[in-house]
Write a protein that holds these residues in place. Structure first.
Motif, PDB file in Angstrom:
ATOM      1  N   GLU A 203       5.952 -10.934  -2.165  1.00  0.00           N
ATOM      2  CA  GLU A 203       5.121 -10.075  -1.310  1.00  0.00           C
ATOM      3  C   GLU A 203       3.678 -10.549  -1.241  1.00  0.00           C
ATOM      4  O   GLU A 203       3.065 -10.567  -0.172  1.00  0.00           O
ATOM      5  N   ARG A 207       2.014 -11.625   2.243  1.00  0.00           N
ATOM      6  CA  ARG A 207       0.871 -10.850   2.739  1.00  0.00           C
ATOM      7  C   ARG A 207      -0.257 -11.771   3.210  1.00  0.00           C
ATOM      8  O   ARG A 207      -0.928 -11.464   4.203  1.00  0.00           O
ATOM      9  N   GLU A 211      -1.143 -10.491   6.923  1.00  0.00           N
ATOM     10  CA  GLU A 211      -2.282  -9.571   7.011  1.00  0.00           C
ATOM     11  C   GLU A 211      -3.367 -10.038   7.988  1.00  0.00           C
ATOM     12  O   GLU A 211      -3.894  -9.223   8.764  1.00  0.00           O
ATOM     13  N   LEU A 214      -3.002  -8.942  11.685  1.00  0.00           N
ATOM     14  CA  LEU A 214      -3.056  -7.535  12.071  1.00  0.00           C
ATOM     15  C   LEU A 214      -4.349  -7.170  12.774  1.00  0.00           C
ATOM     16  O   LEU A 214      -4.402  -6.195  13.527  1.00  0.00           O
ATOM     17  N   ARG A 247       6.464  -1.939   1.952  1.00  0.00           N
ATOM     18  CA  ARG A 247       5.175  -1.319   2.299  1.00  0.00           C
ATOM     19  C   ARG A 247       4.361  -2.252   3.200  1.00  0.00           C
ATOM     20  O   ARG A 247       3.661  -1.791   4.127  1.00  0.00           O
ATOM     21  N   LEU A 248       4.435  -3.558   2.944  1.00  0.00           N
ATOM     22  CA  LEU A 248       3.751  -4.521   3.811  1.00  0.00           C
ATOM     23  C   LEU A 248       4.312  -4.443   5.226  1.00  0.00           C
ATOM     24  O   LEU A 248       3.553  -4.458   6.202  1.00  0.00           O
ATOM     25  N   GLU A 250       5.580  -1.854   6.617  1.00  0.00           N
ATOM     26  CA  GLU A 250       5.065  -0.608   7.188  1.00  0.00           C
ATOM     27  C   GLU A 250       3.637  -0.790   7.705  1.00  0.00           C
ATOM     28  O   GLU A 250       3.258  -0.249   8.757  1.00  0.00           O
ATOM     29  N   GLU A 251       2.837  -1.551   6.977  1.00  0.00           N
ATOM     30  CA  GLU A 251       1.458  -1.810   7.406  1.00  0.00           C
ATOM     31  C   GLU A 251       1.437  -2.590   8.722  1.00  0.00           C
ATOM     32  O   GLU A 251       0.593  -2.340   9.583  1.00  0.00           O
ATOM     33  N   VAL A 252       2.338  -3.561   8.858  1.00  0.00           N
ATOM     34  CA  VAL A 252       2.410  -4.333  10.100  1.00  0.00           C
ATOM     35  C   VAL A 252       2.728  -3.412  11.269  1.00  0.00           C
ATOM     36  O   VAL A 252       2.085  -3.471  12.326  1.00  0.00           O
ATOM     37  N   ALA A 254       2.338  -0.120  11.383  1.00  0.00           N
ATOM     38  CA  ALA A 254       1.241   0.842  11.559  1.00  0.00           C
ATOM     39  C   ALA A 254       0.063   0.233  12.299  1.00  0.00           C
ATOM     40  O   ALA A 254      -0.713   0.951  12.950  1.00  0.00           O
ATOM     41  N   ALA A 255      -0.085  -1.089  12.215  1.00  0.00           N
ATOM     42  CA  ALA A 255      -1.167  -1.778  12.934  1.00  0.00           C
ATOM     43  C   ALA A 255      -0.845  -1.950  14.417  1.00  0.00           C
ATOM     44  O   ALA A 255      -1.639  -2.546  15.147  1.00  0.00           O
ATOM     45  N   THR A 286      11.163   0.937   7.706  1.00  0.00           N
ATOM     46  CA  THR A 286       9.749   0.572   7.799  1.00  0.00           C
ATOM     47  C   THR A 286       9.263   0.557   9.244  1.00  0.00           C
ATOM     48  O   THR A 286       8.056   0.450   9.497  1.00  0.00           O
TER      49      THR A 286
END
Length: 439
Positions: A203, A207, A211, A214, A247-248, A250-252, A254-255, A286
């Motif tokens: 991870e 990331r 990251e 994003l 969780r990573l 999910e962040e992608v 969410a962006a 996710t």
């Protein structure tokens, strides 16, 4: 059971384990030697999950998953196998074995770096290794830590990435150059991470690549090409960083990015273990979308019922059937390739067996130099039997979706085997004399 809570439990098998694995399966010494000879040329890597959970050892050597990951002595010319086996039998020095193996490699079909070398992006006038900009809206990126896999497929067109030759590697760890290139090219809306298998990365490393994208408003989708759901589903269930990886994802999402898993499944057997359904459920939760693809491979999945079963199972699990590919013109293509005419028949017959929710799939498609060429069918036009084709994707966007025709050839297995019908050249070819096309 190899999955244990809080412990990755991953065990890789490489060529040094090959003799022992085949010995336990009952192969005699000569058969093991010939397999080892092939493994000096083509890379071998598998893992305990594939060996213990997916292969039916009572059915080898005909078991499809066994053929998918273990070297077969008829993948290479018999004379080459005999020569290499003789060297191994005589305990020849490693340098001599490697030299003989390299000779065989040079005679294999073209190395895929030929395509990768086309349209190599540049940042500040300098080429960026490990990046390819083949289509206007899409950039491919090969992260250097993702240039291996949980297991190698015997048909893999990127086999040369895995043989330990630094000159044949195509990868990069320069995320800053990727970002600068994207900022300079606002037409790029999609980035595809490929390899190898990017999901071999933990991870924290993954990331570092995801990251920075994003914050780029132009990027609409991030794709990850992976066979991890088939070869190591514990990556998303029981690995120590499985939850952090999700969780990573999910962040992608969410962006505001479309996160697409381009999941590689070659046979329905890979979908049977319960851990696969759990891994798929967790990834989909996710917000990521899972699209499935695989090549048509002789002796492994060249059966319409196999494909129909695979597409139905994928759809039931919430995945989207996406591509049936034609085996690429690299490596042991002669061993695995299915003629285009037969490939179209298999696709059509499988397509007819599934409902509309599975008919998102496209194919059979050749990922060739001009783009993704789809075989739409065989027809008779003006008294001539022809292949009907179109470009699903193309280097020249104006060619996308326009039908064109090739003379019917029941032996053709790749685009280079075809000749134009009703024209002097294909739409993507430069103008050349007719005599050259008919040579």
């Amino acid at each position: 059971m190899i999955f244990t809570e809080g412990n990755r439990g991953f065990r890789a098998y490489t060529s040094k384990h090959l003799d022992g694995l085949l010995g336990k399966a009952g192969f005699d010494a000569e058969a093991r030697l010939r397999a080892a000879a092939v493994a000096t040329v083509l890379p071998f890597r598998t893992n305990a999950y594939v060996v213990d959970e997916l292969i039916d050892w009572s059915a080898v050597p005909d078991d499809p998953i066994y053929r998918l990951v273990f070297p077969q002595d008829d993948m290479l010319p018999a004379a080459d196998v005999a020569r290499l086996a003789g060297l191994l039998r005589d305990s020849a020095p490693a340098a001599r074995v490697n030299a003989a193996a390299n000779e065989v490699r040079r005679r294999l079909n073209p190395h895929p770096a030929g395509q990768l070398a086309l349209n190599v992006p540049k940042v500040d006038a300098e080429p960026v290794p490990g990046m390819q900009h083949k289509y206007p809206e899409t950039v491919l990126f090969f992260p250097k830590q993702g240039q291996t896999c949980h297991a190698y497929c015997t048909y893999c067109f990127r086999w040369a990435q895995f043989i330990g030759d630094a000159d044949l590697k195509f990868a990069s760890g320069d995320v800053d150059s990727l970002v600068r290139y994207l900022e300079a090219h606002p037409e790029v809306t999609s980035v595809l991470f490929t390899g190898g298998d990017p999901m071999i990365m933990g991870e924290s490393v993954l990331r570092r690549y995801l990251e920075p994208l994003l914050a780029l408003p132009q990027i609409e989708s991030i794709r990850i090409g992976t066979k991890s759901l088939a070869y190591w589903p514990g990556r998303f269930v029981t690995d120590p960083d499985a939850d952090a990886t999700l969780r990573l994802f999910e962040e992608v999402v969410a962006a505001g990015k479309n996160l697409a898993f381009m999941a590689h499944f070659s046979h329905p057997r890979e979908l049977e273990p319960p851990v696969v359904a759990e891994a798929v459920r967790r990834v989909r939760n996710t917000g990521a979308v899972i699209r499935t693809q695989a090549p048509l491979i002789r002796s492994i999945n060249d059966d319409a019922g196999t494909w129909a079963e695979m597409w139905r199972r994928q759809s039931t699990l919430g995945m989207i059937p996406y591509y049936m590919f034609v085996e690429r013109d690299t490596g042991p293509q002669d061993y695995f390739a299915v003629p285009l005419a037969r490939g179209y028949e298999l696709f059509r017959d499988a397509y007819a067996q599934v409902s509309g929710v599975c008919r998102t799939v496209r194919g059979p498609s050749m990922s060739a130099t001009p783009g993704k060429v789809c075989v739409d069918g065989v027809a008779e036009i003006a008294g001539q039997r022809v292949f009907v084709l179109h470009l699903i994707q193309a280097r020249e966007p104006e060619l996308v979706g326009r039908p064109f025709f090739a003379r019917y050839d029941p032996r053709a297995v790749w685009l280079d085997d075809l000749r134009p019908a009703f024209a002097d050249r294909f739409p993507f070819d430069p103008a050349v004399p007719v005599a050259r096309l008919s040579a």
